[in-house]
Design a protein around this motif. Structure first.
Motif, mmCIF file in Angstrom:
data_model
loop_
_atom_site.group_PDB
_atom_site.id
_atom_site.type_symbol
_atom_site.label_atom_id
_atom_site.label_comp_id
_atom_site.label_asym_id
_atom_site.label_seq_id
_atom_site.Cartn_x
_atom_site.Cartn_y
_atom_site.Cartn_z
ATOM 1 N N ILE A 95 0.913 -1.124 0.040
ATOM 2 C CA ILE A 95 -0.030 -0.010 -0.105
ATOM 3 C C ILE A 95 0.784 1.202 -0.057
ATOM 4 N N MET A 149 -9.713 -2.604 1.027
ATOM 5 C CA MET A 149 -8.441 -1.732 1.743
ATOM 6 C C MET A 149 -8.905 -0.435 2.365
ATOM 7 N N PHE A 150 -10.052 0.004 2.016
ATOM 8 C CA PHE A 150 -10.089 1.447 2.360
ATOM 9 C C PHE A 150 -11.446 1.632 3.417
ATOM 10 N N THR A 154 -10.883 2.761 7.205
ATOM 11 C CA THR A 154 -11.424 3.904 7.667
ATOM 12 C C THR A 154 -12.202 4.080 8.775
ATOM 13 N N TRP A 158 -11.654 6.091 12.048
ATOM 14 C CA TRP A 158 -12.334 7.077 12.522
ATOM 15 C C TRP A 158 -13.702 6.880 12.964
ATOM 16 N N ARG A 172 -4.508 11.194 0.984
ATOM 17 C CA ARG A 172 -3.202 11.189 1.338
ATOM 18 C C ARG A 172 -2.623 9.952 0.697
ATOM 19 N N TYR A 183 5.767 4.303 0.702
ATOM 20 C CA TYR A 183 4.662 5.199 0.995
ATOM 21 C C TYR A 183 4.626 6.418 0.616
ATOM 22 N N ASN A 274 -0.655 -2.954 8.009
ATOM 23 C CA ASN A 274 -2.225 -2.642 7.999
ATOM 24 C C ASN A 274 -2.713 -3.833 7.963
ATOM 25 N N ARG A 284 -3.378 -1.268 12.482
ATOM 26 C CA ARG A 284 -2.024 -1.805 12.160
ATOM 27 C C ARG A 284 -1.402 -2.347 13.382
ATOM 28 N N TYR A 314 -5.671 12.991 16.093
ATOM 29 C CA TYR A 314 -6.036 13.364 15.039
ATOM 30 C C TYR A 314 -7.385 14.129 15.129
ATOM 31 N N TYR A 349 -5.036 18.347 9.774
ATOM 32 C CA TYR A 349 -4.334 16.943 9.780
ATOM 33 C C TYR A 349 -2.985 17.444 8.998
HETATM 34 N N1 UDP Z 1 -6.398 4.321 4.758
HETATM 35 C C1 UDP Z 1 -7.073 3.224 4.440
HETATM 36 N N2 UDP Z 1 -6.485 2.021 4.344
HETATM 37 C C2 UDP Z 1 -5.021 1.671 4.645
HETATM 38 C C3 UDP Z 1 -4.349 2.854 4.938
HETATM 39 C C4 UDP Z 1 -5.131 4.175 5.124
HETATM 40 O O1 UDP Z 1 -8.309 3.041 4.356
HETATM 41 O O2 UDP Z 1 -4.551 0.549 4.588
HETATM 42 C C5 UDP Z 1 -7.070 5.662 4.874
HETATM 43 C C6 UDP Z 1 -7.728 5.761 6.079
HETATM 44 O O3 UDP Z 1 -8.910 6.475 6.261
HETATM 45 C C7 UDP Z 1 -6.428 6.592 6.824
HETATM 46 C C8 UDP Z 1 -6.314 7.623 5.699
HETATM 47 O O4 UDP Z 1 -6.242 6.568 4.534
HETATM 48 O O5 UDP Z 1 -7.081 7.152 7.951
HETATM 49 C C9 UDP Z 1 -4.823 7.975 5.790
HETATM 50 O O6 UDP Z 1 -3.733 7.175 6.018
HETATM 51 P P1 UDP Z 1 -2.340 7.520 6.662
HETATM 52 O O7 UDP Z 1 -1.915 6.265 6.548
HETATM 53 O O8 UDP Z 1 -1.809 8.885 6.098
HETATM 54 O O9 UDP Z 1 -2.653 7.772 8.330
HETATM 55 P P2 UDP Z 1 -1.915 8.056 9.357
HETATM 56 O O10 UDP Z 1 -0.406 7.284 9.250
HETATM 57 O O11 UDP Z 1 -1.753 9.661 9.490
HETATM 58 O O12 UDP Z 1 -2.478 7.568 10.455
#
Ligand code: UDP
Length: 379
Positions: A95, A149-150, A154, A158, A172, A183, A274, A284, A314, A349
């Motif tokens: 990812i 994956m999302f 998410t 959240w 992001r 990444y 993750n 994760r 966050y 953020y």
């Molecule tokens: N995200 C996801 N699946 C993943 C990684 C990220 O859905 O495997 C989404 C999720 O909503 C997450 C956002 O993408 O909050 C941003 O990910 P990032 O890794 O930037 O978050 P951080 O490291 O700041 O917690």
């Protein structure tokens, strides 16, 4: 106490402003609620001699040459290109989504950028201007990868589905048309030798700076009233709560970090793995010894469960919170010589480099008329 500059919080924003103001001869007091500096970047050696971050992995990456120049003053940095893998359907995939992600998950045999683009075109649902996180992911990769994956990651992260969040949150994570498994794709990607806490020690190590730990500003604020400027880096709504303002609260996400010390050399093959599915509650697992290739016969892993309450990490970017924040900001803008700075006070953020940039820009703009040309650097 007599200080010129009062700073609430010793994280990136607070330490940067403290260092900058000290460098132009101001007397600075930093009040920090916790028992340590460095905010959420704080790291320390654990019982297995492994450098671990107390509040989650922090990966420095930037395209901002000024920020990169600035941070290098406080540590030696070694190149570190972060990679994340995800366990999906009992398979392990990179990812951000790249050619390998699609080949492994769907048994495809894609080998060129054109083939990857064709696969995505077949799968994605285009949105000109994605209005929320779901549309952002649909636009990039389409429904099958969205589901795998999302969507659930998410929700775990959240307690909201992507459609309840701004597109920027999901944006992001890019999509790659090649095999690039990094990444981030920024020019500068590095970690500080010896850890982040040392960076902050070096930033704050100045005769003009006094740091008071275990000191909640709201308990002692009457003792600190003669300042020229106050910089507040905590949650903006907490500031106004203590002004007896009855306003709607902003949402924050916190993380419950569950650490396990294991009597084995490694637990997983990568620093961050993750778990985007519903089969486990955590988002994760971090195995810190991978960062900087640390050696130890044992290992420590940390599972991350995000939660509503606890230390705020966050902001939750969506329209409703943005509207609430705007009301706080109106109040904040009316205050004289009080500045709100950083992820929690600006309810943004920010990545690490953006937090440095924000603090540097604020300093440069406030002090523009007092700075000699050579002081106004890192721009
Ligand atoms: N995200 C996801 N699946 C993943 C990684 C990220 O859905 O495997 C989404 C999720 O909503 C997450 C956002 O993408 O909050 C941003 O990910 P990032 O890794 O930037 O978050 P951080 O490291 O700041 O917690």
């Amino acid at each position: 106490m007599k200080e010129d500059i009062l700073i609430i919080g010793a994280g990136i924003s607070g330490a940067t402003l403290a260092e900058r103001y000290a460098s132009i001869g101001k007397k600075v007091v930093v009040l920090e609620k916790r028992g340590h500096i460095a905010g959420n970047c704080y790291d320390e050696y654990d019982e297995n001699g492994i450098l671990v971050s107390k509040y989650g992995a922090h990966l420095f990456h930037t395209n901002d040459a000024g920020v990169w120049e600035y941070v290098q003053r406080f540590a030696e940095w070694y190149p570190w290109e972060h990679k994340v893998i995800a366990r999906v359907d009992n398979k392990t995939v990179p990812i951000p989504v790249n050619i390998d992600t699609v080949n492994i998950l769907f048994g495809e045999n894609i080998s060129t950028e054109d083939e990857m683009k064709a696969w995505l075109d077949k799968n994605r649902i285009p949105f000109d201007k994605p209005k929320n996180g779901e549309e952002a992911v649909m636009n990039r990769v389409g429904p099958v990868l969205y589901e795998k994956m999302f969507k659930h990651y998410t929700k775990k992260q959240w307690d909201k589905y992507p459609e309840e969040l701004n597109a920027s949150v999901l944006e992001r994570i890019p999509v790659r048309y090649n095999h690039d498994g990094r990444y981030f794709s920024d020019t500068y990607q590095a970690l500080p030798k010896g850890g982040y806490t040392k960076v902050f020690e070096n930033m704050l190590n100045h005769p003009n700076i006094t740091v008071m730990l275990n000191t909640d500003y709201f308990d002692v604020k009457d003792q600190f009233e003669g300042f020229e400027k106050l910089f507040y880096t905590g949650p903006i709504d907490r500031f106004f709560e203590f002004q007896d303002e009855m306003m709607e609260k902003l949402e924050y996400r916190s993380i419950n970090f569950v650490t396990e010390h294991l009597d084995q050399e490694f637990f997983q093959e990568n620093s961050v793995v993750n778990y985007p599915g519903q089969e486990v509650d955590y988002t994760r697992i971090i195995e810190y010894k991978h960062f900087g290739n640390q050696q130890s016969p044992k290992t420590s892993i940390v599972k991350e469960y995000t939660v509503d309450t606890g230390e705020p990490y966050y902001p939750v970017p969506n329209e409703r919170n943005q509207q609430i924040y705007e009301k706080y900001k109106e109040k904040a803008d009316l205050l004289q010589n009080v500045y709100f700075v950083g992820r929690l006070a600006n309810y943004k953020y920010f990545n690490m480099d953006q937090a440095f940039r924000n603090a540097l820009d604020l300093f440069n703009s406030l002090e523009a008329s007092n700075l000699k040309p050579h002081d106004k650097s890192f721009v």
